[in-house]
Design a protein around this motif. Sequence first.
Motif, PDB file in Angstrom:
ATOM      1  N   ILE A 166       0.640  -1.515   0.088  1.00 43.74           N
ATOM      2  CA  ILE A 166       0.415   0.364  -0.656  1.00 43.74           C
ATOM      3  C   ILE A 166       0.487   0.933   0.065  1.00 43.74           C
ATOM      4  O   ILE A 166       0.451   2.058  -0.566  1.00 43.74           O
ATOM      5  N   VAL A 178      -9.731  -0.852   3.335  1.00 38.42           N
ATOM      6  CA  VAL A 178      -9.265  -1.626   2.006  1.00 38.42           C
ATOM      7  C   VAL A 178     -10.223  -2.375   1.758  1.00 38.42           C
ATOM      8  O   VAL A 178     -10.360  -3.783   2.912  1.00 38.42           O
ATOM      9  N   VAL A 198      -8.197   0.546   7.368  1.00 37.97           N
ATOM     10  CA  VAL A 198      -6.871   0.757   7.088  1.00 37.97           C
ATOM     11  C   VAL A 198      -5.671   0.636   8.080  1.00 37.97           C
ATOM     12  O   VAL A 198      -5.041  -0.015   7.858  1.00 37.97           O
ATOM     13  N   LEU A 251      -8.710   0.889  -2.532  1.00 40.17           N
ATOM     14  CA  LEU A 251      -8.155   1.706  -1.680  1.00 40.17           C
ATOM     15  C   LEU A 251      -9.416   2.847  -1.864  1.00 40.17           C
ATOM     16  O   LEU A 251      -9.639   3.464  -2.289  1.00 40.17           O
TER      17      LEU A 251
END
Length: 423
Positions: A166, A178, A198, A251
């Motif tokens: 990431i 995510v 996240v 994302l």
Amino acid sequence: MSNRAHRVWQDHLQWSRRFFLGLGAAGVAALRNGSASLAADDANSPVRDARLKEAVEKLERWLTPAAEFRDVSRGSPIPHTLDAGQLAEAGLTRETWKLQVLPDPEHPAKLRRPMSLEAGTALDFAGLLELGQTQAVRFPKVMTCLNIGCPLGMGVWEGVPLRSVIWQTKPRENLRRVIYWGFHNNKPEQKFQSSLPVDRVLEDLHGLPPVILAYKLNGDWLSPQRGGPVRMVVPEAYGFKSIKWLNTILLSNLFHANDTYAQGNNDVDSTLKTFAATLNAPTDVAAGTPLAITGYAQVGTSGLTKVQVWLQPANEEWPTEDQYFLKSPWRDAAILPLAETLAPETRDLLKSAAGFTADGEPQAWPQPLTKVHWAILWDGLPPGKYTLRCRTVDPQGHAQPMPRPFQKSGHAAIEEVTVTVRE
Ligand SMILES: Nc1nc2c(c(=O)[nH]1)N[C@H]1C(S)=C(S)[C@@H](COP(=O)(O)O)O[C@H]1N2
Ligand SMILES: [Mo]
């Protein structure tokens, strides 16, 4: 996790470390008797009693060979049944695998450098291994289906922390979740998606191992059956978070879970529960013959301090208000040390794994997020029918099925086995 859960997790780690180091071999042997006093019932020690020793020797190994995992794969056709050419075409070989990491079109996070097939910036297997050279981590974890309840297998999973990948996309803002899925024959109805906050990806709270993009299981490349070439492995989660045949990560600025598994009424935020089950329970024995009973316990996020067993005459009335059998005369079983069920040739896999020393010894026992084995020798019984139950107790004193007796949050019900004792 809440503050309380945090404290609980830390306490558990510290408690088990202290316990393991403090007691030493004699203490562990004493525990095997279900007694603090070693001398008092030495004769009942599992180590000394041939019947229990025999039962313990028959137990499954601590690590499950990759080919012996129970398979619950979905898909039509199931991705691992594709032939070599089709696997290559689907990006399911190490040579052809590509991972996209993109902004979620619906709630886009801002990324400076998305990894996309279109721009030729998708991550390939060589790129992943390159990250692995400096960042690879390994940890043992039990893979358990939230719906089935029983563990599918225990493996040492190895891969690269998801956060390393990431960070390569250089996220700047609007990143709260995510979202990820794997190959599904490009049929939307077959898509099986999972997601994580996240926070869980970027930080490892409470001493948990990181969420990884796994490419090895028990030292070998991840097979197509187990989701190879690359799958997600989320240490503390049930199986549905560990997406196989991984090829897409979004994302997102979405602030809540949107896992496919939620559609089945599953509690998609629940973590592994602690519970016990039998593996070898004699169900038909002669009167007066002691019963050598063995089983396993899943060590969930709340930890494990005790496994207990109770044999109740089947016709005995039990107060209905005591539905969780808190007042039963439970007896402590022995929790077996790792060496008792670990195949010696697999010890190398544990060397310097998360939670293990350079010699492959666990830093805490029972090791969280794994399975441990237990044994007890129950005295011979008069003829009749009996109900055999086993349960776990966690470090907070919660006896199974507490703290969460809700099936869709993970199996925690107390198992019942009928035992017939003949004349
Ligand atoms: N792509 C994909 N990944 C998936 C699934 C799936 O259907 N598709 N099933 C999940 C579920 S529900 C479980 S329990 C685990 C099982 O992992 P295993 O087959 O390695 O035991 O895989 C998970 N990963
Ligand atoms: Mo599952």
